[in-house]
Design a protein around this motif. Structure first.
Motif, PDB file in Angstrom:
ATOM      1  N   GLU A   1      27.982 -15.582 -23.094  1.00  0.00           N
ATOM      2  CA  GLU A   1      27.924 -14.160 -23.002  1.00  0.00           C
ATOM      3  C   GLU A   1      26.553 -13.655 -23.619  1.00  0.00           C
ATOM      4  OE1 GLU A   1      30.326 -11.515 -22.393  1.00  0.00           O
ATOM      5  OE2 GLU A   1      30.955 -13.298 -21.260  1.00  0.00           O
ATOM      6  N   VAL A   2      26.014 -14.221 -24.544  1.00  0.00           N
ATOM      7  CA  VAL A   2      24.489 -14.018 -24.855  1.00  0.00           C
ATOM      8  C   VAL A   2      23.550 -14.078 -23.936  1.00  0.00           C
ATOM      9  CG1 VAL A   2      22.651 -14.349 -26.501  1.00  0.00           C
ATOM     10  CG2 VAL A   2      24.962 -14.375 -27.391  1.00  0.00           C
ATOM     11  N   ALA A   3      23.657 -15.169 -22.974  1.00  0.00           N
ATOM     12  CA  ALA A   3      23.055 -15.199 -21.746  1.00  0.00           C
ATOM     13  C   ALA A   3      23.121 -14.614 -20.758  1.00  0.00           C
ATOM     14  CB  ALA A   3      23.218 -16.636 -21.385  1.00  0.00           C
ATOM     15  N   LYS A   4      24.303 -14.001 -20.379  1.00  0.00           N
ATOM     16  CA  LYS A   4      24.533 -12.938 -19.531  1.00  0.00           C
ATOM     17  C   LYS A   4      23.990 -11.636 -19.860  1.00  0.00           C
ATOM     18  CE  LYS A   4      29.047 -14.523 -18.084  1.00  0.00           C
ATOM     19  NZ  LYS A   4      30.635 -14.353 -17.892  1.00  0.00           N
ATOM     20  N   HIS A   5      24.026 -11.374 -21.256  1.00  0.00           N
ATOM     21  CA  HIS A   5      23.171 -10.010 -21.616  1.00  0.00           C
ATOM     22  C   HIS A   5      21.662 -10.028 -21.620  1.00  0.00           C
ATOM     23  CE1 HIS A   5      26.899  -9.495 -24.823  1.00  0.00           C
ATOM     24  NE2 HIS A   5      27.248  -8.979 -23.540  1.00  0.00           N
ATOM     25  N   ALA A   6      21.214 -11.210 -21.623  1.00  0.00           N
ATOM     26  CA  ALA A   6      19.785 -11.405 -21.826  1.00  0.00           C
ATOM     27  C   ALA A   6      19.321 -11.205 -20.129  1.00  0.00           C
ATOM     28  CB  ALA A   6      19.139 -12.521 -22.085  1.00  0.00           C
ATOM     29  N   ARG A   7      20.283 -11.821 -19.178  1.00  0.00           N
ATOM     30  CA  ARG A   7      19.782 -11.704 -17.765  1.00  0.00           C
ATOM     31  C   ARG A   7      20.020 -10.244 -17.480  1.00  0.00           C
ATOM     32  NH1 ARG A   7      22.517 -15.544 -13.262  1.00  0.00           N
ATOM     33  NH2 ARG A   7      21.410 -14.407 -11.418  1.00  0.00           N
ATOM     34  N   LYS A   8      20.767  -9.481 -18.111  1.00  0.00           N
ATOM     35  CA  LYS A   8      21.225  -8.112 -17.547  1.00  0.00           C
ATOM     36  C   LYS A   8      20.079  -7.254 -18.117  1.00  0.00           C
ATOM     37  CE  LYS A   8      23.832  -5.570 -20.204  1.00  0.00           C
ATOM     38  NZ  LYS A   8      25.301  -5.191 -20.877  1.00  0.00           N
ATOM     39  N   HIS A   9      19.674  -7.714 -19.321  1.00  0.00           N
ATOM     40  CA  HIS A   9      18.365  -6.864 -19.935  1.00  0.00           C
ATOM     41  C   HIS A   9      17.167  -7.100 -19.114  1.00  0.00           C
ATOM     42  CE1 HIS A   9      20.552  -7.855 -24.111  1.00  0.00           C
ATOM     43  NE2 HIS A   9      21.105  -6.926 -23.387  1.00  0.00           N
ATOM     44  N   ALA A  10      16.849  -8.436 -18.463  1.00  0.00           N
ATOM     45  CA  ALA A  10      15.816  -8.526 -17.878  1.00  0.00           C
ATOM     46  C   ALA A  10      15.682  -7.687 -16.564  1.00  0.00           C
ATOM     47  CB  ALA A  10      15.748 -10.136 -17.232  1.00  0.00           C
ATOM     48  N   ASP A  11      16.996  -7.437 -15.782  1.00  0.00           N
ATOM     49  CA  ASP A  11      17.130  -6.691 -14.669  1.00  0.00           C
ATOM     50  C   ASP A  11      16.691  -5.304 -15.160  1.00  0.00           C
ATOM     51  OD1 ASP A  11      17.468  -6.808 -11.758  1.00  0.00           O
ATOM     52  OD2 ASP A  11      19.345  -5.569 -12.637  1.00  0.00           O
ATOM     53  N   SER A  12      17.119  -4.639 -16.228  1.00  0.00           N
ATOM     54  CA  SER A  12      16.834  -3.409 -16.546  1.00  0.00           C
ATOM     55  C   SER A  12      15.180  -3.220 -16.695  1.00  0.00           C
ATOM     56  CB  SER A  12      17.405  -3.056 -17.974  1.00  0.00           C
ATOM     57  OG  SER A  12      18.941  -2.885 -17.732  1.00  0.00           O
ATOM     58  N   TYR A  13      14.677  -4.072 -17.414  1.00  0.00           N
ATOM     59  CA  TYR A  13      13.226  -3.936 -17.744  1.00  0.00           C
ATOM     60  C   TYR A  13      12.457  -4.041 -16.379  1.00  0.00           C
ATOM     61  CZ  TYR A  13      14.848  -5.812 -22.032  1.00  0.00           C
ATOM     62  OH  TYR A  13      15.481  -6.057 -23.489  1.00  0.00           O
ATOM     63  N   ALA A  14      12.942  -4.809 -15.370  1.00  0.00           N
ATOM     64  CA  ALA A  14      11.981  -5.048 -14.137  1.00  0.00           C
ATOM     65  C   ALA A  14      12.197  -3.918 -13.143  1.00  0.00           C
ATOM     66  CB  ALA A  14      12.656  -6.240 -13.287  1.00  0.00           C
ATOM     67  N   GLU A  15      13.520  -3.238 -13.441  1.00  0.00           N
ATOM     68  CA  GLU A  15      13.638  -1.915 -12.503  1.00  0.00           C
ATOM     69  C   GLU A  15      12.997  -0.564 -13.189  1.00  0.00           C
ATOM     70  OE1 GLU A  15      17.959  -1.647 -12.348  1.00  0.00           O
ATOM     71  OE2 GLU A  15      17.968  -3.222 -10.633  1.00  0.00           O
ATOM     72  N   ARG A  16      12.730  -0.632 -14.498  1.00  0.00           N
ATOM     73  CA  ARG A  16      12.195   0.263 -15.097  1.00  0.00           C
ATOM     74  C   ARG A  16      10.428   0.104 -15.104  1.00  0.00           C
ATOM     75  NH1 ARG A  16      11.879   5.390 -15.895  1.00  0.00           N
ATOM     76  NH2 ARG A  16      10.666   6.106 -17.823  1.00  0.00           N
ATOM     77  N   ALA A  17      10.067  -1.077 -14.777  1.00  0.00           N
ATOM     78  CA  ALA A  17       8.702  -1.144 -14.537  1.00  0.00           C
ATOM     79  C   ALA A  17       8.430  -0.647 -13.259  1.00  0.00           C
ATOM     80  CB  ALA A  17       8.577  -2.787 -14.817  1.00  0.00           C
ATOM     81  N   GLY A  18       9.468  -1.001 -12.340  1.00  0.00           N
ATOM     82  CA  GLY A  18       9.348  -0.477 -10.880  1.00  0.00           C
ATOM     83  C   GLY A  18       9.286   0.977 -10.882  1.00  0.00           C
ATOM     84  N   ALA A  19      10.005   1.654 -11.571  1.00  0.00           N
ATOM     85  CA  ALA A  19      10.310   3.150 -11.502  1.00  0.00           C
ATOM     86  C   ALA A  19       8.831   3.515 -12.040  1.00  0.00           C
ATOM     87  CB  ALA A  19      11.215   3.728 -12.411  1.00  0.00           C
ATOM     88  N   LEU A  20       8.199   2.989 -12.902  1.00  0.00           N
ATOM     89  CA  LEU A  20       7.022   3.490 -13.577  1.00  0.00           C
ATOM     90  C   LEU A  20       5.703   3.327 -12.600  1.00  0.00           C
ATOM     91  CD1 LEU A  20       7.648   2.723 -17.017  1.00  0.00           C
ATOM     92  CD2 LEU A  20       7.628   4.919 -16.311  1.00  0.00           C
ATOM     93  N   GLY A  21       5.921   2.608 -11.601  1.00  0.00           N
ATOM     94  CA  GLY A  21       4.953   2.458 -10.655  1.00  0.00           C
ATOM     95  C   GLY A  21       4.270   0.718 -10.948  1.00  0.00           C
ATOM     96  N   GLY A  22       5.004   0.038 -11.568  1.00  0.00           N
ATOM     97  CA  GLY A  22       4.581  -1.393 -11.820  1.00  0.00           C
ATOM     98  C   GLY A  22       5.130  -2.367 -10.887  1.00  0.00           C
ATOM     99  N   TYR A  23       4.808  -3.867 -11.184  1.00  0.00           N
ATOM    100  CA  TYR A  23       5.284  -4.689 -10.417  1.00  0.00           C
ATOM    101  C   TYR A  23       6.064  -5.769 -11.582  1.00  0.00           C
ATOM    102  CZ  TYR A  23       5.018  -8.672  -7.130  1.00  0.00           C
ATOM    103  OH  TYR A  23       5.181  -9.916  -6.271  1.00  0.00           O
ATOM    104  N   ALA A  24       6.889  -5.946 -11.430  1.00  0.00           N
ATOM    105  CA  ALA A  24       7.908  -6.790 -12.264  1.00  0.00           C
ATOM    106  C   ALA A  24       7.461  -8.241 -12.132  1.00  0.00           C
ATOM    107  CB  ALA A  24       9.364  -6.775 -11.953  1.00  0.00           C
ATOM    108  N   GLN A  25       6.945  -9.030 -13.105  1.00  0.00           N
ATOM    109  CA  GLN A  25       6.538 -10.260 -13.209  1.00  0.00           C
ATOM    110  C   GLN A  25       7.617 -11.069 -13.672  1.00  0.00           C
ATOM    111  OE1 GLN A  25       2.769 -10.318 -15.258  1.00  0.00           O
ATOM    112  NE2 GLN A  25       1.836  -8.621 -14.051  1.00  0.00           N
ATOM    113  N   GLY A  26       8.431 -11.681 -13.039  1.00  0.00           N
ATOM    114  CA  GLY A  26       9.743 -12.097 -13.204  1.00  0.00           C
ATOM    115  C   GLY A  26       9.900 -13.607 -12.851  1.00  0.00           C
ATOM    116  N   THR A  27       9.005 -14.255 -12.261  1.00  0.00           N
ATOM    117  CA  THR A  27       9.239 -15.682 -11.905  1.00  0.00           C
ATOM    118  C   THR A  27       9.466 -16.543 -12.915  1.00  0.00           C
ATOM    119  OG1 THR A  27       6.901 -16.361 -11.692  1.00  0.00           O
ATOM    120  CG2 THR A  27       7.838 -15.303  -9.651  1.00  0.00           C
ATOM    121  N   ILE A  28      10.013 -17.572 -12.955  1.00  0.00           N
ATOM    122  CA  ILE A  28      10.215 -18.669 -14.217  1.00  0.00           C
ATOM    123  C   ILE A  28       8.775 -18.919 -14.734  1.00  0.00           C
ATOM    124  CG2 ILE A  28      10.736 -20.765 -14.995  1.00  0.00           C
ATOM    125  CD1 ILE A  28      13.252 -18.964 -14.788  1.00  0.00           C
ATOM    126  N   ARG A  29       7.702 -19.212 -13.907  1.00  0.00           N
ATOM    127  CA  ARG A  29       6.661 -19.586 -14.519  1.00  0.00           C
ATOM    128  C   ARG A  29       6.043 -18.636 -15.173  1.00  0.00           C
ATOM    129  NH1 ARG A  29       5.761 -22.539  -8.984  1.00  0.00           N
ATOM    130  NH2 ARG A  29       6.599 -24.395  -9.371  1.00  0.00           N
TER     131      ARG A  29
END
Length: 187
Positions: free
Chosen positions: A56-84
């Motif tokens: 459950e904790v892992a699912k929450h962190a994954r969901k949070h990551a999606d929110s940060y990436a989408e907000r960065a995109g909405a602000l005109g940014g590029y989400a840097q979300g690869t594992i590396r």
């Protein structure tokens, strides 16, 4: 990398927020996989309940990551979300690969989730400083869920989650006063 955005914030504020969101994205991705590491490798007492909690904790962190990436995109940014990118940019320490028993996993996760929560609080402050209530709201909602996860994890440590943690005296409340005998309370 930044692109055009019509979000009504100055460019420098959007860039600061995008950088912060990408750091949070890295933290969330790293946290997700560290929690999954614990999920896959937990052994011992309370295996099943901890195995499910970690998932459950892992699912929450994954969901949070999606929110940060989408907000960065909405602000005109590029989400840097690869594992590396996440491993290079995460503020979390590496997971203890010797952890097997439940207590060791719980302590490791409490430390990491606590650090993650602290980074969210910093992000809320930064969002408020540049007058971005949308990002602040996203982070506030995320912080609430994260602190609940932290509480669930800490509860597996029987109230001893932090070194030096103190509990109220037996029979008393946090201020040390004795609890009133219920039989003496008049109605």
């Amino acid at each position: 990398m930044y692109t055009t955005s019509h979000v009504n914030l100055p460019q420098d504020a959007r860039e600061e927020l995008i950088d912060m969101l990408n750091t949070l994205l890295a933290n969330a991705i790293d946290l997700h996989w560290q929690v999954k590491q614990a999920h896959w490798n937990i052994r011992g007492t309370h295996f099943y309940s901890r195995h499910l909690l970690f998932d459950e904790v892992a699912k929450h962190a994954r969901k949070h990551a999606d929110s940060y990436a989408e907000r960065a995109g909405a602000l005109g940014g590029y989400a840097q979300g690869t594992i590396r990118l996440a491993t290079n940019n995460s503020q979390l320490p590496e997971y203890d690969l010797q952890a097997v028993d439940g207590e060791t996993h719980i302590r490791a996760l409490v430390e990491r989730v606590g650090r993650y929560a602290a980074s969210l609080r910093d992000g809320i402050t930064k969002s408020d400083d540049v007058n971005d209530p949308v990002t602040a709201d996203i982070l506030t909602q995320t912080l609430g869920e994260t602190e609940e996860d932290l509480w669930f994890l800490e509860s597996h440590l029987n109230g001893d989650a932090r070194a030096g943690a103190t509990l109220p005296p037996k029979g008393g409340n946090r201020r040390g006063r004795q609890a009133e005998d219920i039989s003496q309370v008049s109605t």
